[in-house]
Motif scaffolding. Structure first.
Motif, PDB file in Angstrom:
ATOM      1  N   ASP A  40       0.892  -1.171   0.096  1.00  0.00           N
ATOM      2  CA  ASP A  40      -0.031  -0.108   0.039  1.00  0.00           C
ATOM      3  C   ASP A  40       0.862   1.345   0.040  1.00  0.00           C
ATOM      4  OD1 ASP A  40      -2.344  -1.406   0.179  1.00  0.00           O
ATOM      5  OD2 ASP A  40      -2.302  -1.738   2.197  1.00  0.00           O
ATOM      6  N   TRP A  41       2.029   1.137   0.559  1.00  0.00           N
ATOM      7  CA  TRP A  41       3.044   2.238   0.703  1.00  0.00           C
ATOM      8  C   TRP A  41       4.456   1.695   0.989  1.00  0.00           C
ATOM      9  CZ3 TRP A  41       5.051   4.055   5.432  1.00  0.00           C
ATOM     10  CH2 TRP A  41       4.335   3.287   6.763  1.00  0.00           C
TER      11      TRP A  41
ATOM     12  N   GLN B 264       8.280   5.455  -7.474  1.00  0.00           N
ATOM     13  CA  GLN B 264       7.317   6.439  -8.505  1.00  0.00           C
ATOM     14  C   GLN B 264       6.917   5.726  -9.665  1.00  0.00           C
ATOM     15  OE1 GLN B 264      10.477   9.335  -8.650  1.00  0.00           O
ATOM     16  NE2 GLN B 264       9.632  10.551  -7.147  1.00  0.00           N
TER      17      GLN B 264
ATOM     18  N   GLN C 114       3.936   3.420  -8.993  1.00  0.00           N
ATOM     19  CA  GLN C 114       2.957   4.377  -8.167  1.00  0.00           C
ATOM     20  C   GLN C 114       2.840   3.847  -6.891  1.00  0.00           C
ATOM     21  OE1 GLN C 114      -0.360   4.364 -11.229  1.00  0.00           O
ATOM     22  NE2 GLN C 114       0.826   5.876 -12.473  1.00  0.00           N
ATOM     23  N   VAL C 115       3.610   3.537  -5.914  1.00  0.00           N
ATOM     24  CA  VAL C 115       3.502   3.196  -4.676  1.00  0.00           C
ATOM     25  C   VAL C 115       3.941   4.376  -3.941  1.00  0.00           C
ATOM     26  CG1 VAL C 115       4.346   1.735  -2.812  1.00  0.00           C
ATOM     27  CG2 VAL C 115       4.422   0.774  -5.022  1.00  0.00           C
ATOM     28  N   PRO C 116       2.978   4.754  -3.195  1.00  0.00           N
ATOM     29  CA  PRO C 116       3.183   5.986  -2.119  1.00  0.00           C
ATOM     30  C   PRO C 116       4.409   5.713  -1.240  1.00  0.00           C
ATOM     31  CG  PRO C 116       0.771   5.659  -2.149  1.00  0.00           C
ATOM     32  CD  PRO C 116       1.732   4.274  -2.848  1.00  0.00           C
ATOM     33  N   TYR C 117       5.258   6.615  -0.870  1.00  0.00           N
ATOM     34  CA  TYR C 117       6.349   6.418  -0.073  1.00  0.00           C
ATOM     35  C   TYR C 117       6.672   7.651   0.867  1.00  0.00           C
ATOM     36  CZ  TYR C 117       8.954   9.349  -3.555  1.00  0.00           C
ATOM     37  OH  TYR C 117       9.439  10.481  -4.028  1.00  0.00           O
ATOM     38  N   VAL C 118       7.244   7.209   1.886  1.00  0.00           N
ATOM     39  CA  VAL C 118       7.905   8.312   2.980  1.00  0.00           C
ATOM     40  C   VAL C 118       9.229   8.049   2.939  1.00  0.00           C
ATOM     41  CG1 VAL C 118       7.810   8.667   5.502  1.00  0.00           C
ATOM     42  CG2 VAL C 118       5.632   7.998   4.191  1.00  0.00           C
TER      43      VAL C 118
ATOM     44  N   SER D  12       9.570  12.862  -0.794  1.00  0.00           N
ATOM     45  CA  SER D  12       8.330  12.358  -0.617  1.00  0.00           C
ATOM     46  C   SER D  12       7.436  13.629  -0.413  1.00  0.00           C
ATOM     47  CB  SER D  12       8.058  11.427   0.636  1.00  0.00           C
ATOM     48  OG  SER D  12       6.528  11.301   0.575  1.00  0.00           O
ATOM     49  N   ASP D  13       6.223  13.652  -0.846  1.00  0.00           N
ATOM     50  CA  ASP D  13       5.151  14.793  -0.686  1.00  0.00           C
ATOM     51  C   ASP D  13       4.348  14.158   0.612  1.00  0.00           C
ATOM     52  OD1 ASP D  13       5.637  16.103  -2.962  1.00  0.00           O
ATOM     53  OD2 ASP D  13       4.018  15.004  -4.227  1.00  0.00           O
ATOM     54  N   LEU D  14       4.536  12.949   0.979  1.00  0.00           N
ATOM     55  CA  LEU D  14       3.727  12.512   2.268  1.00  0.00           C
ATOM     56  C   LEU D  14       4.528  12.874   3.589  1.00  0.00           C
ATOM     57  CD1 LEU D  14       2.565   9.020   0.870  1.00  0.00           C
ATOM     58  CD2 LEU D  14       1.514  11.066   1.116  1.00  0.00           C
TER      59      LEU D  14
ATOM     60  N   THR E 276       5.758  18.647   6.069  1.00  0.00           N
ATOM     61  CA  THR E 276       5.829  17.176   5.929  1.00  0.00           C
ATOM     62  C   THR E 276       6.934  16.610   6.664  1.00  0.00           C
ATOM     63  OG1 THR E 276       6.292  16.840   3.827  1.00  0.00           O
ATOM     64  CG2 THR E 276       4.117  16.998   4.176  1.00  0.00           C
TER      65      THR E 276
END
Length: 149
Positions: A16-17, A32, A35-39, A110-112, A132
């Motif tokens: 999921d991330w 990227q 398309q896996v969200p990452y921190v 990361s944007d997260l 963030t």
């Protein structure tokens, strides 16, 4: 190796991330592309570049003077020159996977969230950290006030 083997791992596990060390740009590029969200996780000093902040691999002190900004810019340029072969591999991977070429290393942030083990008071004065960014102190067990042997 990460550009070659990590895509299959992400396809197989479908996370999921992800939590990715800021010093692993290939893993970030793969996340990227998939398309896996990452921190971002800073296991060492933050790599975020600012004109007044000396490169983390130098012993240079902080200064907001024009000569120090020039010195820092030259330090970052030297680093970019020495790591250009890595950048070419990353840009080839990015191009093959529909991602735009990198113009600046901070584009991998990361944007997260960015989680750093620095305390703000122990770092140089930064002006450009995203909201963030979370400076949480050392990543280790125990009481931070009492050093462990």
């Amino acid at each position: 190796m990460l550009c070659r083997e990590l895509p299959a791992v992400l396809t197989s596990y479908k996370p999921d991330w992800a939590v990715i060390d800021q010093q692993e740009p290939a893993a970030i590029c793969v996340a990227q592309a998939k398309q896996v969200p990452y921190v971002n996780f800073c296991n060492a000093l933050m790599l975020n570049r600012e004109p007044n902040i000396p490169p983390c691999f130098t012993h240079w002190g902080y200064s907001d003077s024009a000569w120090a900004r020039t010195r820092n810019r030259l330090g970052y340029a030297t680093f970019d020159f020495l790591t250009r072969s890595i950048r070419r591999v990353l840009d080839d991977y990015r191009g093959d996977n529909g991602l735009k070429q990198l113009h600046h290393p901070d584009e991998l942030n990361s944007d997260l969230a960015l989680v750093a083990q620095e305390f703000p008071g122990f770092d140089f004065p930064r002006n450009n950290l995203a909201e963030t960014c979370h400076c949480v102190g050392p990543y280790r067990a125990g009481n931070p006030a009492s050093p462990q042997a």
